[in-house]
Motif scaffolding. Structure first.
Motif, PDB file in Angstrom:
ATOM      1  N   GLY A 163       0.625  -1.348  -0.004  1.00 44.67           N
ATOM      2  CA  GLY A 163      -0.002  -0.053  -0.038  1.00 44.67           C
ATOM      3  C   GLY A 163       0.871   1.214  -0.395  1.00 44.67           C
ATOM      4  O   GLY A 163       0.633   2.385  -0.690  1.00 44.67           O
ATOM      5  N   LYS A 164       2.026   1.323   0.394  1.00 44.12           N
ATOM      6  CA  LYS A 164       2.768   2.314   0.840  1.00 44.12           C
ATOM      7  C   LYS A 164       3.649   2.438  -0.416  1.00 44.12           C
ATOM      8  O   LYS A 164       3.430   3.882  -1.018  1.00 44.12           O
ATOM      9  CB  LYS A 164       3.482   2.073   2.067  1.00 44.12           C
ATOM     10  N   LEU A 210       0.227   3.723  -3.275  1.00 44.11           N
ATOM     11  CA  LEU A 210      -0.211   5.360  -3.518  1.00 44.11           C
ATOM     12  C   LEU A 210       0.995   5.694  -2.867  1.00 44.11           C
ATOM     13  O   LEU A 210       0.408   7.052  -2.824  1.00 44.11           O
ATOM     14  CB  LEU A 210      -1.640   4.385  -2.259  1.00 44.11           C
ATOM     15  N   ALA A 211       1.770   5.308  -2.757  1.00 39.82           N
ATOM     16  CA  ALA A 211       3.024   6.975  -2.553  1.00 39.82           C
ATOM     17  C   ALA A 211       2.270   7.630  -1.062  1.00 39.82           C
ATOM     18  O   ALA A 211       2.620   8.763  -1.417  1.00 39.82           O
ATOM     19  CB  ALA A 211       3.321   7.652  -3.352  1.00 39.82           C
ATOM     20  N   ARG A 212       2.208   6.622  -0.237  1.00 38.59           N
ATOM     21  CA  ARG A 212       2.084   7.311   1.075  1.00 38.59           C
ATOM     22  C   ARG A 212       1.893   6.398   1.837  1.00 38.59           C
ATOM     23  O   ARG A 212       1.521   5.033   1.911  1.00 38.59           O
ATOM     24  CB  ARG A 212       1.206   8.630   1.332  1.00 38.59           C
ATOM     25  N   GLN A 261       3.121  13.462   0.205  1.00 34.55           N
ATOM     26  CA  GLN A 261       3.560  11.903  -0.533  1.00 34.55           C
ATOM     27  C   GLN A 261       4.956  11.528  -1.245  1.00 34.55           C
ATOM     28  O   GLN A 261       5.869  12.561  -1.091  1.00 34.55           O
ATOM     29  CB  GLN A 261       2.779  12.885  -2.224  1.00 34.55           C
ATOM     30  N   LEU A 262       4.773   9.905  -1.144  1.00 30.58           N
ATOM     31  CA  LEU A 262       6.171   9.644  -1.948  1.00 30.58           C
ATOM     32  C   LEU A 262       6.231   9.374  -3.149  1.00 30.58           C
ATOM     33  O   LEU A 262       5.560   9.754  -4.043  1.00 30.58           O
ATOM     34  CB  LEU A 262       6.336   8.508  -1.199  1.00 30.58           C
ATOM     35  N   GLU A 263       7.974   9.099  -3.199  1.00 28.27           N
ATOM     36  CA  GLU A 263       8.176   9.199  -4.887  1.00 28.27           C
ATOM     37  C   GLU A 263       6.822   7.540  -5.432  1.00 28.27           C
ATOM     38  O   GLU A 263       7.005   6.838  -4.888  1.00 28.27           O
ATOM     39  CB  GLU A 263       9.560   8.145  -4.844  1.00 28.27           C
ATOM     40  N   LEU A 264       6.141   8.522  -6.236  1.00 25.67           N
ATOM     41  CA  LEU A 264       5.201   7.720  -7.185  1.00 25.67           C
ATOM     42  C   LEU A 264       5.681   6.225  -7.879  1.00 25.67           C
ATOM     43  O   LEU A 264       7.597   6.531  -8.531  1.00 25.67           O
ATOM     44  CB  LEU A 264       4.622   8.410  -8.529  1.00 25.67           C
ATOM     45  N   PRO A 265       5.683   5.202  -7.859  1.00 25.52           N
ATOM     46  CA  PRO A 265       5.896   4.051  -9.051  1.00 25.52           C
ATOM     47  C   PRO A 265       6.513   4.768 -10.147  1.00 25.52           C
ATOM     48  O   PRO A 265       5.281   5.332 -10.384  1.00 25.52           O
ATOM     49  CB  PRO A 265       4.896   2.543  -8.343  1.00 25.52           C
ATOM     50  N   ALA A 285      -6.047   6.650  -1.905  1.00 25.59           N
ATOM     51  CA  ALA A 285      -4.547   7.622  -1.327  1.00 25.59           C
ATOM     52  C   ALA A 285      -4.729   8.313   0.216  1.00 25.59           C
ATOM     53  O   ALA A 285      -4.907   8.606   0.597  1.00 25.59           O
ATOM     54  CB  ALA A 285      -3.594   8.296  -1.997  1.00 25.59           C
ATOM     55  N   ARG A 286      -6.118   9.355  -0.669  1.00 24.78           N
ATOM     56  CA  ARG A 286      -6.248   9.889  -0.148  1.00 24.78           C
ATOM     57  C   ARG A 286      -7.411   9.471   1.905  1.00 24.78           C
ATOM     58  O   ARG A 286      -6.524  10.036   2.274  1.00 24.78           O
ATOM     59  CB  ARG A 286      -8.019  11.154  -0.166  1.00 24.78           C
TER      60      ARG A 286
END
Length: 246
Positions: free
Chosen positions: A35-36, A39-41, A48-52, A70-71
């Motif tokens: 999930g992390k 969803l980049a979080r 917001q983390l780095e997107l796949p 992600a929200r």
């Protein structure tokens, strides 16, 4: 005077918040990391983390797909988001969550599989989910005294998709149509997939990621309180409440 000011601060802090009771995977578990990374979080931060990176989709296209999921954080809903009747109820809610969880016993989910539900993708348990349905029903009932009734305008938004008579009854009784007999547990991974091109790419990518995980023995041994700090803000994990180990 100081006590009055603290009370006013508390009212200000929680007046626009929504609360939800979710299942959320344990930190650093395979399910949590899926999930992390997807969803980049994480569950406790709005960052917001780095997107796949997905071949064939731009960052903007991918964000459009994952942003709705992600929200809310990577979770399975047990009691849908609600506002408190009174802004000073949070401590009581937390106390009742501790009490409720202390009477519940852990159990295992059937294996989780990637599935398309309507126009979005989610992980769903395949097999006997009666324990999970009973848990969700108890949670909906137990904590409903904290829920501010839904406005007619919000209920009308739900009705636009078309509800059965049973779903309408649940909407007016519990504030949400998909509870009790209509409850279907899932961990959402995307928002609506609007075209077949992105749907095909996302399904292929998620299928590959899910196939690399062990999702056969997921334990439900706690429940989580998530809080949305104001309209349009993400939901974040506030606290976990462990079940009674036998």
């Amino acid at each position: 005077m100081a006590n009055q000011q603290r009370k006013m601060d508390n009212v200000s802090q929680y007046k626009n918040d929504r609360f939800a009771i979710y299942y959320a995977p344990e930190k650093e578990s395979d399910l949590y990391l899926l999930g992390k990374e997807w969803l980049a979080r994480g569950l406790t931060s709005n960052l917001q983390l780095e997107l796949p990176k997905i071949q064939g989709l731009s960052d903007a296209q991918l964000l459009d797909v994952i942003r709705p999921a992600a929200r809310y954080g990577f979770h399975g809903t047990l009691k849908p988001p609600f506002e408190l009747i009174s802004t000073d109820q949070q401590d009581n809610l937390i106390n009742d969550l501790e009490t409720f969880a202390s009477t519940e016993k852990p159990f295992s989910l059937p294996p989780l599989k990637l599935k398309q539900i309507s126009h979005f993708l989610a992980l769903t348990p395949v097999g006997d989910t009666s324990n999970l349905k009973h848990l969700a029903a108890r949670i909906v009932r137990f904590f409903d005294s904290y829920r501010r009734p839904e406005t007619e305008a919000k209920m009308n938004q739900r009705r636009r998709s078309g509800l059965t008579s049973l779903q309408e009854l649940y909407l007016t009784t519990w504030g949400y149509p998909y509870v009790m007999d209509e409850f279907k547990f899932h961990l959402t991974l995307t928002g609506p997939l609007k075209d077949k091109y992105s749907q095909r790419i996302i399904l292929k990518e998620l299928s590959k990621r899910v196939s690399q995980l062990s999702l056969e023995e997921i334990r439900i041994n706690n429940i989580c309180l998530f809080i949305q700090d104001g309209k349009n803000e993400p939901f974040n994990l506030h606290s976990r409440y462990n079940f009674k180990e036998s």
